[in-house]
Each structure stands twice: as structure tokens, then as C-alpha cells.
Design a protein around this motif. Structure first.
Motif, PDB file in Angstrom:
ATOM      1  N   ILE A 145       0.803  -1.291   0.133  1.00  0.00           N
ATOM      2  CA  ILE A 145       0.023  -0.041   0.010  1.00  0.00           C
ATOM      3  C   ILE A 145       0.848   1.153  -0.054  1.00  0.00           C
ATOM      4  O   ILE A 145       0.573   2.201  -0.687  1.00  0.00           O
ATOM      5  CB  ILE A 145      -0.884  -0.097   0.969  1.00  0.00           C
ATOM      6  N   CYS A 146       2.148   1.095   0.763  1.00  0.00           N
ATOM      7  CA  CYS A 146       2.918   2.425   0.526  1.00  0.00           C
ATOM      8  C   CYS A 146       3.620   2.704  -0.721  1.00  0.00           C
ATOM      9  O   CYS A 146       3.870   3.752  -0.797  1.00  0.00           O
ATOM     10  CB  CYS A 146       3.906   2.019   1.680  1.00  0.00           C
ATOM     11  N   CYS A 147       3.545   1.615  -1.608  1.00  0.00           N
ATOM     12  CA  CYS A 147       4.158   1.861  -2.967  1.00  0.00           C
ATOM     13  C   CYS A 147       3.023   2.278  -4.180  1.00  0.00           C
ATOM     14  O   CYS A 147       3.409   2.394  -5.202  1.00  0.00           O
ATOM     15  CB  CYS A 147       4.718   0.748  -3.403  1.00  0.00           C
ATOM     16  N   ALA A 148       1.690   1.991  -3.758  1.00  0.00           N
ATOM     17  CA  ALA A 148       0.791   2.129  -4.697  1.00  0.00           C
ATOM     18  C   ALA A 148       0.083   3.725  -4.739  1.00  0.00           C
ATOM     19  O   ALA A 148       0.473   4.207  -3.958  1.00  0.00           O
ATOM     20  CB  ALA A 148      -0.506   1.333  -4.259  1.00  0.00           C
ATOM     21  N   CYS A 149      -0.096   4.001  -5.895  1.00  0.00           N
ATOM     22  CA  CYS A 149      -0.633   5.261  -6.163  1.00  0.00           C
ATOM     23  C   CYS A 149       0.141   6.643  -5.645  1.00  0.00           C
ATOM     24  O   CYS A 149      -0.328   7.364  -4.914  1.00  0.00           O
ATOM     25  CB  CYS A 149      -2.107   5.188  -5.589  1.00  0.00           C
ATOM     26  N   SER A 150       1.279   6.456  -6.250  1.00  0.00           N
ATOM     27  CA  SER A 150       2.369   7.769  -5.607  1.00  0.00           C
ATOM     28  C   SER A 150       1.813   8.920  -6.027  1.00  0.00           C
ATOM     29  O   SER A 150       1.999   9.801  -5.445  1.00  0.00           O
ATOM     30  CB  SER A 150       3.654   7.257  -6.136  1.00  0.00           C
ATOM     31  N   GLU A 151       1.504   8.968  -7.305  1.00  0.00           N
ATOM     32  CA  GLU A 151       0.934  10.447  -7.682  1.00  0.00           C
ATOM     33  C   GLU A 151      -0.134  11.198  -6.931  1.00  0.00           C
ATOM     34  O   GLU A 151      -0.234  12.204  -6.399  1.00  0.00           O
ATOM     35  CB  GLU A 151       0.534  10.333  -9.038  1.00  0.00           C
ATOM     36  N   THR A 152      -1.114  10.498  -6.606  1.00  0.00           N
ATOM     37  CA  THR A 152      -2.250  11.026  -5.757  1.00  0.00           C
ATOM     38  C   THR A 152      -1.824  10.879  -4.244  1.00  0.00           C
ATOM     39  O   THR A 152      -2.364  11.858  -3.640  1.00  0.00           O
ATOM     40  CB  THR A 152      -3.435   9.977  -5.936  1.00  0.00           C
ATOM     41  N   LYS A 153      -0.965   9.987  -3.938  1.00  0.00           N
ATOM     42  CA  LYS A 153      -0.601  10.119  -2.579  1.00  0.00           C
ATOM     43  C   LYS A 153       0.196  11.473  -2.497  1.00  0.00           C
ATOM     44  O   LYS A 153      -0.065  11.936  -1.478  1.00  0.00           O
ATOM     45  CB  LYS A 153       0.263   8.949  -2.156  1.00  0.00           C
ATOM     46  N   LYS A 154       1.141  11.914  -3.089  1.00  0.00           N
ATOM     47  CA  LYS A 154       1.972  13.246  -3.366  1.00  0.00           C
ATOM     48  C   LYS A 154       0.919  14.228  -3.248  1.00  0.00           C
ATOM     49  O   LYS A 154       1.095  14.990  -2.479  1.00  0.00           O
ATOM     50  CB  LYS A 154       2.803  13.161  -4.630  1.00  0.00           C
ATOM     51  N   LEU A 155       0.041  14.249  -4.078  1.00  0.00           N
ATOM     52  CA  LEU A 155      -1.065  15.359  -4.177  1.00  0.00           C
ATOM     53  C   LEU A 155      -1.699  15.612  -2.958  1.00  0.00           C
ATOM     54  O   LEU A 155      -1.838  16.549  -2.487  1.00  0.00           O
ATOM     55  CB  LEU A 155      -1.761  15.321  -5.439  1.00  0.00           C
ATOM     56  N   ARG A 156      -2.303  14.733  -2.399  1.00  0.00           N
ATOM     57  CA  ARG A 156      -2.772  14.506  -1.148  1.00  0.00           C
ATOM     58  C   ARG A 156      -2.051  14.992  -0.009  1.00  0.00           C
ATOM     59  O   ARG A 156      -2.648  15.890   0.880  1.00  0.00           O
ATOM     60  CB  ARG A 156      -3.471  13.102  -0.830  1.00  0.00           C
ATOM     61  N   ASP A 157      -0.961  14.401  -0.078  1.00  0.00           N
ATOM     62  CA  ASP A 157      -0.228  15.103   1.272  1.00  0.00           C
ATOM     63  C   ASP A 157       0.474  16.310   1.112  1.00  0.00           C
ATOM     64  O   ASP A 157       0.071  17.224   2.105  1.00  0.00           O
ATOM     65  CB  ASP A 157       1.003  13.943   1.381  1.00  0.00           C
ATOM     66  N   GLU A 158       0.606  16.776   0.152  1.00  0.00           N
ATOM     67  CA  GLU A 158       1.177  18.286  -0.189  1.00  0.00           C
ATOM     68  C   GLU A 158      -0.152  19.059   0.124  1.00  0.00           C
ATOM     69  O   GLU A 158      -0.098  20.321   1.072  1.00  0.00           O
ATOM     70  CB  GLU A 158       1.657  18.424  -1.707  1.00  0.00           C
ATOM     71  N   CYS A 159      -1.510  18.753  -0.207  1.00  0.00           N
ATOM     72  CA  CYS A 159      -2.518  19.263   0.235  1.00  0.00           C
ATOM     73  C   CYS A 159      -2.722  19.728   1.642  1.00  0.00           C
ATOM     74  O   CYS A 159      -2.915  20.760   2.090  1.00  0.00           O
ATOM     75  CB  CYS A 159      -3.917  19.051  -0.790  1.00  0.00           C
TER      76      CYS A 159
END
Length: 78
Positions: free
Chosen positions: A37-51
Motif C-alpha cells: 500500500i505504501c508503494c501504490a498510487c504515488s501520484e495521488t498520494k503526493k498530491l494528497r499529502d501536499e494539500c
């Protein structure tokens, strides 16, 4: 003959059971995530975390939900 019939029935039932087990394993493997799960969906994870860091969790609901949808598409139960 009743004994032979029972033996034949059980012998016929075993291949059917094995086929069902094989298909259950296959369907289980298909639904199982291919990544951690930590390696999946890195793009949406980055956007979510930055927001969340910049604006707070309350204003980032669309990015949080987008990340959850991506994880679900990858086979995770979130």
C-alpha cells in the motif's frame, strides 16, 4: 454395486472440488494487490499529502478521496 457407485461419485466429485479450489485461488490472486500500500498510487498520494500540509485535511477532501479510489482500483480495501 451401491458401494461402487459411492466410490465413483466421490472420485468424480474430487476433480470438481479441485477445479473449484483452483478457480478460488485464481480469483483471490486477482483481487490481491500487486504492490504494498505504501508503494501504490504515488501520484495521488503526493498530491494528497501536499494539500494536507499546505491547506489542512478539511479542505483536501477531493484529493483524499481520489487517493482512496486509486487504492481501491489497485485492489486495496480502504
Amino acid at each position: 454395486m451401491g458401494g461402487l457407485s459411492t466410490q465413483n461419485t466421490s472420485a468424480l466429485a474430487l476433480p470438481g472440488l479441485q477445479q473449484n479450489q483452483g478457480s478460488a485461488k485464481t480469483s483471490g490472486a486477482e483481487s490481491k494487490p500487486k504492490k504494498k500500500i505504501c508503494c501504490a498510487c504515488s501520484e495521488t498520494k503526493k498530491l494528497r499529502d501536499e494539500c494536507i500540509v499546505e491547506h489542512g485535511e478539511e479542505t483536501c477532501a477531493k484529493w483524499i478521496e481520489a487517493h482512496r479510489m486509486c487504492l481501491r482500483a489497485e485492489g486495496f480495501n480502504v
